[in-house]
Design a protein around this motif. Structure first.
Motif, PDB file in Angstrom:
ATOM      1  N   PHE A 349      33.072  76.732 -78.085  1.00 16.25           N
ATOM      2  CA  PHE A 349      32.613  77.097 -76.748  1.00 16.25           C
ATOM      3  C   PHE A 349      33.018  78.532 -76.425  1.00 16.25           C
ATOM      4  CE2 PHE A 349      33.345  72.548 -76.878  1.00 16.25           C
ATOM      5  CZ  PHE A 349      32.196  72.025 -76.286  1.00 16.25           C
ATOM      6  N   THR A 371      31.647  64.564 -78.353  1.00 17.77           N
ATOM      7  CA  THR A 371      31.298  65.815 -77.676  1.00 17.77           C
ATOM      8  C   THR A 371      31.411  67.004 -78.620  1.00 17.77           C
ATOM      9  OG1 THR A 371      32.060  64.947 -75.550  1.00 17.77           O
ATOM     10  CG2 THR A 371      31.869  67.334 -75.745  1.00 17.77           C
ATOM     11  N   CYS A 372      32.426  67.002 -79.454  1.00 17.58           N
ATOM     12  CA  CYS A 372      32.653  68.106 -80.390  1.00 17.58           C
ATOM     13  C   CYS A 372      31.603  68.116 -81.496  1.00 17.58           C
ATOM     14  CB  CYS A 372      34.050  68.002 -80.977  1.00 17.58           C
ATOM     15  SG  CYS A 372      35.371  67.926 -79.730  1.00 17.58           S
ATOM     16  N   GLN A 375      28.324  69.365 -79.996  1.00 19.67           N
ATOM     17  CA  GLN A 375      28.312  70.807 -79.765  1.00 19.67           C
ATOM     18  C   GLN A 375      28.203  71.578 -81.079  1.00 19.67           C
ATOM     19  OE1 GLN A 375      27.952  72.593 -77.258  1.00 19.67           O
ATOM     20  NE2 GLN A 375      28.817  74.620 -77.647  1.00 19.67           N
ATOM     21  N   TRP A 378      24.674  71.359 -82.286  1.00 18.25           N
ATOM     22  CA  TRP A 378      23.787  72.203 -81.487  1.00 18.25           C
ATOM     23  C   TRP A 378      23.905  73.664 -81.906  1.00 18.25           C
ATOM     24  CZ3 TRP A 378      23.844  76.425 -78.348  1.00 18.25           C
ATOM     25  CH2 TRP A 378      22.717  76.624 -77.555  1.00 18.25           C
TER      26      TRP A 378
END
Length: 397
Positions: A349, A371-372, A375, A378
Motif C-alpha cells: 500500500f 486482504t493481503c 491486494q 490486484w
C-alpha cells in the motif's frame, strides 16, 4: 566533514529550544544539567543523511551504555518449557489508550491489523467518551470498552493524562483480571508484533525472574544520563536518578503492579503522584519504581517510537523480530513535511492509502491474509494502474 556539516545545519536550522515551564515538561532530564534558561540542542544527537529530497537532518537513536540489552540476554533464549497460556499470550492484558477524536482516524487500522492477533490476550480500550459504534465493535470481538471517570475530565490537560493512566492501572486490580501475569499499556499510534512481545515477556519470567517485579520498555533517556527527581518530594529525594520507559508501550509484571498499586492504582492516586513529581505519566511510572522501590527498567531496543527516523532505525529485514512501531505524520524533516514511517520491503500500500504503513507492515508479517493476497493480486494484474502516491523505499538498507 559530515559531522561538521551536520553541526552547522543543526545550529542554523534549530538554534535553541525554549524551556517549557508548564506542568509535565519532559525537557532537562539529565541530573547533571543546570537550569540556565534556554537549552541548546546538542548537534551530536543528529546526523546528516541524503534522501531523494536532498540532505536531511535526523535524530540519532539514544545510547544505551555497555550493559547487555534485554534482547541480547541469554536468559531470553528460554531455559524452561513455556505453558500453553504463555505461548498464546493469555497471561498478558493490554490497555489501548485513545480519545474520541482518534476513534475514526487511528483506531480503525489497529482494529483490522495487530489487534486481530491478540489471540487469548485481553484488550481494554480506554477512552474519554462514549462511542456506540466502537463499543459495539469491541463487544463483538471480546474487548472491553472503558470510559475514564468524570473526575479525570475535570483536571488540567497534564493531570488528565495521568488520571487516564491510573484508570488503566486500576483495571489490572479488578478481581477478574488478577490472573494476568503482565499488564501492557499501548498508545493508539503503535503497531505491536504480539508474538515477539509475548515471547519476550515469557522469556523474562522464564529466566529465574518469576515472582520478581519487572518493568519492561524502551528507555526514555540516554542510559548514561538517567533522569532525576529535581526537587524534594514525598515520593523521593531530590537528585535521585532513575530510568523510565517511553509511553508508547511499556509492561509491568503482576509483582510490580502489586508494589506500585498504592501510588498508581487509581486515577486520583496516579494524578497525585504526577503532581508531586511534576512529571508526565510515563516518567512518573519510572520515578515511582526507581525512587520508592529502588528497581529499574528492563530495557529493549525493539520498540520504535516516532521520535527517531524509523526508516534508519529499523532494519526492514528484521520486522518480524521487532516488538512495536509507531509513526508520525509530517514529523521527519526539519522545515518540511514528510511522514516518518517504518520501511516495509515490497509494501502493498502506498502512503496515500496507508499513512501509518501499518497495513503494509501487517501484510508483510501475515502475507496469507485474504486482504493481503487480494491486494497483491490486484497490484500484479493492474501494474499500469497503480496510483502515483508516494511509496516508501528502503533506501538506507
Amino acid at each position: 566533514s559530515e559531522h561538521n556539516s551536520t553541526r552547522r545545519i543543526v545550529s542554523a536550522g534549530v538554534a535553541s529550544a525554549t524551556r517549557d515551564d508548564q506542568l509535565f515538561s519532559k525537557g532537562g532530564s539529565n541530573c547533571q544539567e543546570e537550569d540556565k534558561g534556554p537549552r541548546k540542542l546538542d548537534p551530536s544527537m543528529f546526523q546528516l543523511v541524503y534522501t531523494s529530497n536532498g540532505p536531511t537532518i535526523v535524530r540519532k537513536r539514544r545510547v544505551f551504555g555497555p550493559e547487555p540489552l534485554v534482547e541480547q540476554d541469554e536468559s531470553l533464549q528460554g531455559h524452561r518449557e513455556l505453558s500453553d497460556l504463555e505461548r498464546s499470550g493469555g497471561n498478558v492484558m493490554f490497555t489501548l489508550r485513545t480519545m474520541l477524536r482518534y476513534h475514526t482516524s487511528r483506531v480503525p487500522v489497529l482494529m483490522e491489523t495487530w489487534l486481530t492477533t491478540l489471540n487469548r490476550s485481553k484488550l481494554f480500550i480506554v477512552t474519554d467518551g462514549e462511542d456506540g459504534a466502537l463499543r459495539t465493535q469491541a463487544d463483538e470481538r471480546g474487548m472491553r470498552y472503558v470510559v475514564v471517570p468524570t473526575e479525570c475530565g475535570n483536571m488540567s490537560s497534564g493531570l488528565k493524562l495521568c488520571c487516564k493512566a491510573g484508570t488503566e492501572f486500576s483495571l489490572a486490580f479488578q478481581e477478574e483480571n488478577l490472573h494476568y501475569d503482565w499488564f501492557c499499556h499501548v498508545d493508539d499510534d503503535m503497531y505491536v508484533v504480539t508474538e515477539t512481545l509475548v515471547n519476550t515477556l515469557a522469556g523474562l519470567r522464564g529466566s529465574g525472574a518469576k515472582g520478581k517485579p519487572l518493568y519492561f520498555g524502551y528507555p526514555g533517556s540516554d542510559w548514561r544520563k538517567p533522569r532525576c527527581i529535581k526537587g524534594a518530594s514525598e515520593i523521593g529525594a531530590a537528585g535521585f536518578e532513575y530510568h523510565f520507559a517511553v509511553g508508547g508501550l511499556y509492561c509491568l509484571s503482576r509483582e510490580m503492579l502489586t508494589l506500585v498499586q498504592p501510588h498508581l492504582g487509581t486515577g486520583l492516586k496516579f494524578s497525585d503522584a504526577c503532581l508531586k513529581l511534576f512529571e508526565p505519566e510515563d516518567v512518573t511510572v519510572g520515578a515511582i519504581i526507581g525512587s520508592v522501590f529502588n528497581l529499574t527498567l528492563s530495557r529493549t531496543t525493539l520498540i520504535h517510537s516516532h521520535g527517531v527516523h524509523l526508516g534508519l532505525a529499523v532494519d526492514p529485514h528484521t520486522l518480524a523480530s521487532q516488538i512495536a512501531f509507531s509513526y508520525g505524520y509530517g514529523s521527519l524533516r526539519w522545515g518540511e513535511e514528510e511522514d516518518n514511517v517504518v520501511c516495509v520491503p515490497g509494501a502493498l500500500f502506498p502512503l496515500k492509502e496507508d499513512r501509518s504503513q501499518f497495513w503494509s507492515l501487517h501484510c508483510h508479517l501475515h502475507p496469507e491474509l485474504h486482504t493481503c493476497l487480494k491486494q497483491k493480486q490486484w497490484l500484479q494484474t493492474n501494474s499500469r494502474l497503480v496510483p502515483q502516491g508516494r511509496w516508501v523505499h528502503c533506501m538506507f538498507w
